[in-house]
Design an enzyme around this catalytic site. Structure first.
Site, short mmCIF file in Angstrom:
data_model
loop_
_atom_site.label_atom_id
_atom_site.label_comp_id
_atom_site.label_asym_id
_atom_site.label_seq_id
_atom_site.Cartn_x
_atom_site.Cartn_y
_atom_site.Cartn_z
N PRO A 2 -66.45 -1.31 -66.50
CA PRO A 2 -67.62 -1.98 -67.09
C PRO A 2 -67.59 -3.47 -66.76
O PRO A 2 -66.58 -4.13 -66.91
CB PRO A 2 -67.42 -1.77 -68.60
CG PRO A 2 -66.29 -0.82 -68.75
CD PRO A 2 -65.51 -0.82 -67.49
N GLU A 3 -68.71 -3.97 -66.27
CA GLU A 3 -68.82 -5.41 -66.01
C GLU A 3 -69.77 -6.02 -67.05
O GLU A 3 -70.26 -5.32 -67.94
CB GLU A 3 -69.30 -5.64 -64.58
CG GLU A 3 -68.26 -5.15 -63.55
CD GLU A 3 -68.38 -5.80 -62.20
OE1 GLU A 3 -68.83 -6.96 -62.13
OE2 GLU A 3 -68.02 -5.17 -61.20
N HIS A 91 -59.96 11.59 -75.68
CA HIS A 91 -59.79 10.15 -75.46
C HIS A 91 -60.54 9.26 -76.45
O HIS A 91 -60.68 8.07 -76.22
CB HIS A 91 -60.18 9.73 -74.02
CG HIS A 91 -59.55 10.57 -72.96
ND1 HIS A 91 -58.19 10.65 -72.80
CD2 HIS A 91 -60.09 11.38 -72.02
CE1 HIS A 91 -57.92 11.47 -71.79
NE2 HIS A 91 -59.06 11.92 -71.31
N ARG A 110 -58.25 5.88 -69.66
CA ARG A 110 -57.10 5.24 -69.01
C ARG A 110 -56.35 4.25 -69.90
O ARG A 110 -55.33 3.70 -69.49
CB ARG A 110 -57.54 4.58 -67.70
CG ARG A 110 -57.94 5.65 -66.67
CD ARG A 110 -58.24 5.06 -65.33
NE ARG A 110 -57.07 4.42 -64.73
CZ ARG A 110 -57.11 3.78 -63.57
NH1 ARG A 110 -58.25 3.68 -62.91
NH2 ARG A 110 -56.02 3.22 -63.07
#
Ligand SMILES: [Zn+2]
Length: 272
Positions: A2-3, A91, A110
């Protein structure tokens, strides 16, 4: 990853659900994300009334009175709004329940994300936030500033743009796209930028980011919008991820190189 546009889209998406709501429950189901989570995180969050949700760089800050809950999405983190009947997903590591019965869930396959709280403003106190450069869409990020910061710097302009002490939130994708738009090669030495280059670059960065935010952020990897719909800005990329494909302007092959271990894409004909 994500930016800035994705993070802003997330803030825009969750804000209406969180504003003026009280946190009634908090569940932490992981010990460690990028770092170990504070052991008293869930205990300290109960009964906080949320007064605002803001973004600084790629940090999301949920504010209450003398309370700051900071979330960073890392590589694969997403936040979504759920209801009590929505099943947990694999997750899902962290969630807060609001007095409206909506739940804010943090999912991160992650585990490079971050969640921490502070009782003092992290923008003025936390080592990760205190030295952040200006916001790219604010007025203090301008050509004069970029020109000044690029003097005597031998590094590639793309690396300079991705340094969050210089400017926040211009990641790999938007650095590549902005450099294409301003016709500057990513490997050009920062110190050789002209004033005109800096003007073009600043305008391009603002334009590319605004466009991405408008379109709801991109979804290259694991990003899911807060309402579960995928963004679609990636279809508009001019150079990012387009190795060996024809340049939209001159039809030359888009080239891929590594700069500071990050893949960089450019057109050798259009970018000088
Ligand atoms: Zn070209």
């Amino acid at each position: 990853m994500p930016e800035l546009p994705e993070v802003q889209t997330t803030v825009n998406g969750i804000r209406p659900y969180l504003l003026n709501k009280k946190i009634t429950k908090c569940k932490v189901s992981v010990e460690k994300l990028r770092w170990k989570l504070q052991s008293d995180l869930s205990k300290n969050i109960i009964n906080i009334k949320i007064t605002d949700v803001i973004r600084r760089g790629k940090y999301i800050i949920i504010l209450g009175k003398n309370y700051y809950l900071v979330i960073h999405l890392g590589m694969t983190g997403t936040l979504r709004i759920a209801t009590k009947t929505d099943k947990l997903k694999k997750h899902d590591h962290f969630e807060i329940t609001l007095n409206s019965n909506y739940i804010l869930r943090f999912n991160d396959p992650r585990k490079f994300g971050m969640v921490f709280y502070s009782n003092i403003c992290p923008l003025k106190s936390h080592r990760l936030l205190i030295n952040l450069g200006p916001e790219p869409l604010e007025q203090d990020f301008n050509s004069k500033y970029l020109y000044m910061r690029s003097r005597n710097r031998n590094i590639a302009i793309k690396s300079l743009l991705m340094n969050s002490n210089v400017v926040v939130g211009v990641g790999n994708i938007y650095a590549s796209e902005s450099l294409f738009l301003s016709k500057i090669r990513p490997q050009k030495k920062s110190s050789t930028l002209t004033k005109r280059n800096c003007e073009d670059l600043v305008l391009s960065i603002k334009k590319v980011l605004k466009k991405a935010i408008k379109k709801g952020g991109s979804s290259i990897n694991d990003y899911v919008n807060v309402d579960g719909k995928r963004g679609y800005f990636q279809y508009d990329f001019k150079v990012y991820g387009r190795t060996s494909k024809p340049c939209h302007i001159c039809q030359s092959d888009i080239l891929q190189i590594k700069i500071n271990q990050r893949s960089s894409f450019y057109c050798k004909n259009c970018q000088k």
